[in-house]
Design a protein around this motif. Structure first.
Motif, PDB file in Angstrom:
ATOM      1  N   GLY A   1      24.646 -15.590  62.583  1.00  0.00           N
ATOM      2  CA  GLY A   1      23.277 -15.349  63.031  1.00  0.00           C
ATOM      3  C   GLY A   1      22.249 -16.018  62.142  1.00  0.00           C
ATOM      4  N   ALA A   2      22.500 -16.033  60.817  1.00  0.00           N
ATOM      5  CA  ALA A   2      21.561 -16.679  59.890  1.00  0.00           C
ATOM      6  C   ALA A   2      21.471 -18.172  60.169  1.00  0.00           C
ATOM      7  N   GLY A   3      22.602 -18.780  60.496  1.00  0.00           N
ATOM      8  CA  GLY A   3      22.579 -20.199  60.850  1.00  0.00           C
ATOM      9  C   GLY A   3      21.784 -20.445  62.109  1.00  0.00           C
ATOM     10  N   TRP A   4      21.949 -19.540  63.081  1.00  0.00           N
ATOM     11  CA  TRP A   4      21.184 -19.693  64.328  1.00  0.00           C
ATOM     12  C   TRP A   4      19.689 -19.554  64.077  1.00  0.00           C
ATOM     13  N   ASP A   5      19.292 -18.588  63.210  1.00  0.00           N
ATOM     14  CA  ASP A   5      17.871 -18.420  62.898  1.00  0.00           C
ATOM     15  C   ASP A   5      17.303 -19.670  62.226  1.00  0.00           C
ATOM     16  N   ALA A   6      18.093 -20.261  61.314  1.00  0.00           N
ATOM     17  CA  ALA A   6      17.637 -21.487  60.656  1.00  0.00           C
ATOM     18  C   ALA A   6      17.491 -22.619  61.657  1.00  0.00           C
ATOM     19  N   PHE A   7      18.391 -22.649  62.616  1.00  0.00           N
ATOM     20  CA  PHE A   7      18.322 -23.663  63.665  1.00  0.00           C
ATOM     21  C   PHE A   7      17.051 -23.511  64.492  1.00  0.00           C
ATOM     22  N   ILE A   8      16.727 -22.261  64.863  1.00  0.00           N
ATOM     23  CA  ILE A   8      15.518 -22.011  65.648  1.00  0.00           C
ATOM     24  C   ILE A   8      14.283 -22.524  64.909  1.00  0.00           C
ATOM     25  N   THR A   9      14.235 -22.262  63.599  1.00  0.00           N
ATOM     26  CA  THR A   9      13.111 -22.738  62.807  1.00  0.00           C
ATOM     27  C   THR A   9      13.077 -24.263  62.762  1.00  0.00           C
ATOM     28  N   ALA A  10      14.258 -24.871  62.568  1.00  0.00           N
ATOM     29  CA  ALA A  10      14.315 -26.315  62.367  1.00  0.00           C
ATOM     30  C   ALA A  10      13.910 -27.087  63.613  1.00  0.00           C
ATOM     31  N   VAL A  11      14.286 -26.616  64.796  1.00  0.00           N
ATOM     32  CA  VAL A  11      13.997 -27.407  65.994  1.00  0.00           C
ATOM     33  C   VAL A  11      12.518 -27.418  66.351  1.00  0.00           C
ATOM     34  N   GLN A  12      11.720 -26.547  65.703  1.00  0.00           N
ATOM     35  CA  GLN A  12      10.274 -26.575  65.946  1.00  0.00           C
ATOM     36  C   GLN A  12       9.581 -27.698  65.189  1.00  0.00           C
ATOM     37  N   ARG A  13      10.259 -28.241  64.187  1.00  0.00           N
ATOM     38  CA  ARG A  13       9.602 -29.223  63.333  1.00  0.00           C
ATOM     39  C   ARG A  13       9.363 -30.528  64.086  1.00  0.00           C
ATOM     40  N   PRO A  14       8.222 -31.160  63.847  1.00  0.00           N
ATOM     41  CA  PRO A  14       7.916 -32.413  64.551  1.00  0.00           C
ATOM     42  C   PRO A  14       8.986 -33.479  64.389  1.00  0.00           C
ATOM     43  N   VAL A  15       9.626 -33.532  63.220  1.00  0.00           N
ATOM     44  CA  VAL A  15      10.623 -34.585  63.019  1.00  0.00           C
ATOM     45  C   VAL A  15      11.790 -34.426  63.975  1.00  0.00           C
ATOM     46  N   ALA A  16      12.197 -33.193  64.250  1.00  0.00           N
ATOM     47  CA  ALA A  16      13.299 -32.981  65.185  1.00  0.00           C
ATOM     48  C   ALA A  16      12.901 -33.403  66.595  1.00  0.00           C
ATOM     49  N   GLN A  17      11.692 -33.025  67.000  1.00  0.00           N
ATOM     50  CA  GLN A  17      11.214 -33.423  68.325  1.00  0.00           C
ATOM     51  C   GLN A  17      11.132 -34.943  68.447  1.00  0.00           C
ATOM     52  N   GLU A  18      10.624 -35.559  67.408  1.00  0.00           N
ATOM     53  CA  GLU A  18      10.479 -37.014  67.435  1.00  0.00           C
ATOM     54  C   GLU A  18      11.841 -37.695  67.547  1.00  0.00           C
ATOM     55  N   ASN A  19      12.815 -37.216  66.758  1.00  0.00           N
ATOM     56  CA  ASN A  19      14.116 -37.867  66.744  1.00  0.00           C
ATOM     57  C   ASN A  19      14.879 -37.678  68.048  1.00  0.00           C
ATOM     58  N   ILE A  20      14.830 -36.479  68.609  1.00  0.00           N
ATOM     59  CA  ILE A  20      15.491 -36.274  69.895  1.00  0.00           C
ATOM     60  C   ILE A  20      14.827 -37.144  70.968  1.00  0.00           C
ATOM     61  N   GLY A  21      13.504 -37.240  70.908  1.00  0.00           N
ATOM     62  CA  GLY A  21      12.802 -38.098  71.847  1.00  0.00           C
ATOM     63  C   GLY A  21      13.250 -39.547  71.736  1.00  0.00           C
ATOM     64  N   LYS A  22      13.435 -40.025  70.516  1.00  0.00           N
ATOM     65  CA  LYS A  22      13.898 -41.399  70.314  1.00  0.00           C
ATOM     66  C   LYS A  22      15.295 -41.590  70.896  1.00  0.00           C
ATOM     67  N   LEU A  23      16.172 -40.623  70.649  1.00  0.00           N
ATOM     68  CA  LEU A  23      17.532 -40.744  71.173  1.00  0.00           C
ATOM     69  C   LEU A  23      17.546 -40.724  72.699  1.00  0.00           C
ATOM     70  N   MET A  24      16.702 -39.884  73.284  1.00  0.00           N
ATOM     71  CA  MET A  24      16.631 -39.853  74.745  1.00  0.00           C
ATOM     72  C   MET A  24      16.131 -41.191  75.286  1.00  0.00           C
ATOM     73  N   LYS A  25      15.147 -41.800  74.618  1.00  0.00           N
ATOM     74  CA  LYS A  25      14.652 -43.103  75.055  1.00  0.00           C
ATOM     75  C   LYS A  25      15.712 -44.182  74.911  1.00  0.00           C
TER      76      LYS A  25
END
Length: 328
Positions: free
Chosen positions: A281-305
């Motif tokens: 559960g602690a790993g999942w909570d850390a994941f939830i926090t991490a995916v909100q960060r702009p860098v994660a959004q930016e990188n997933i967007g790049k991979l999708m493109k």
């Protein structure tokens, strides 16, 4: 850049939205190198496709009442998404409750891919409407925990990519056997700017030690069958032509033993080896926090493109393309 809601909107105003975003960004991009597991011409017993989506992505073959094969069959890349979760939940529930099954082997019918990353394209509501699992965790980590604790032996037969979700399913299984030439395992998430959510931080150090676990997690690179064996990521790697015969023989052998003795022995080994639910559960909570960060959004967007989920080369060489995201 922000990823649109249809392809994975991650920034959210509500906790419900954030939980959904976490589910959608689930740890898992996987790829290349596998051949399909051959169908046996003399299939015994019954083969059932699991309901719950537009098409069945999982097949259960009961070779005997005691020995099942669970085969992922979602071409072209064996992507795992919200449409897969009800099917997988049905499989896990059947494993937990069937009085006869003793051994389950997870394998793939899709050339090049054992099991890969979460599906980034469905609407967020497809994930937000999924209830938590029986452990209280989100559906995917819930099912992985339950596979580990089931009174049934679970074996991952890895031919092709097992990255993210595929790696985490393999780690949740009791044993892992890999094709020397065609297996690729990895946890790619740190390379894309976020934290894995399916439990590898809790499981990998127990298998291979802290240093090697950090190498796998922070390096975010591909691990082939031979190195996976050397590190303890898998039990053993075999020449591809010998993998199926070994796993089938081992599963058949175990399935002939007393069910209660198997369950009791596994339960006692679990005391010494499994992470607790709070660790997962602690790993999942850390994941939830991490995916909100702009860098994660930016990188997933790049991979999708680049062509994630549509371009075979991206899916086959994700380690390479993740490396291109690094900022020096």
């Amino acid at each position: 850049m922000k990823i649109g809601p249809g392809a994975l909107g991650v920034v959210a105003a509500s906790s419900t939205f954030l939980s959904a975003a976490a589910l959608l960004m689930l740890p898992a991009l996987a790829l290349s190198g596998q051949t399909a597991v051959a169908d046996n011409a003399d299939r015994p017993a019954e083969t059932k496709s699991q309901p719950g989506s537009e098409h069945a992505q999982i097949r259960v073959q009961k070779r005997t009442p005691a020995y099942w094969r669970v085969t992922f069959d979602n071409p072209p890349f064996n992507i795992f998404g919200p449409e897969t979760i009800p099917q997988m939940e049905k499989v896990v529930a059947d494993i937990e409750t069937d009085p006869n099954v003793k051994v389950v082997v997870f394998d793939s019918a899709v050339p090049g891919f054992f099991l890969t990353h979460y599906n980034f394209t469905p609407p967020l509501s497809d994930s937000t409407n999924l209830p938590s699992g029986r452990t209280g965790l989100h559906p995917l980590p819930d099912m992985l925990v339950r596979i580990s604790k089931a009174p049934v032996v679970s074996i991952a037969l890895i031919r092709g990519r097992a990255t993210g979700v595929g790696s985490e399913l393999a780690l949740a299984s009791d044993m892992r056997f890999a094709s020397r030439e065609k297996a690729i395992l990895s946890q790619w998430e740190v390379g894309a700017g976020f934290v894995p959510g399916g439990g590898p931080m809790a499981r990998l150090p127990r298998l291979m030690g802290r240093g090697r676990a950090l190498e796998v997690l922070l390096g975010s690179d591909d691990i082939n069958g031979d190195l996976a064996e050397e590190y303890g990521y898998v039990n053993r790697s075999f020449p591809d032509a010998k993998l199926d015969a070994f796993v089938d023989a081992l599963a058949t052998r175990i399935s002939g033993f007393d069910r209660q003795a198997i369950a009791d022995t596994k339960r006692l080994v679990d005391f010494a080896s499994l992470p607790s639910d709070p660790e997962i559960g602690a790993g999942w909570d850390a994941f939830i926090t991490a995916v909100q960060r702009p860098v994660a959004q930016e990188n997933i967007g790049k991979l999708m493109k680049m062509g994630l989920q549509t371009n075979a080369d991206i899916e086959a060489r994700l380690g390479h393309y993740t490396q291109t995201l690094a900022k020096n």
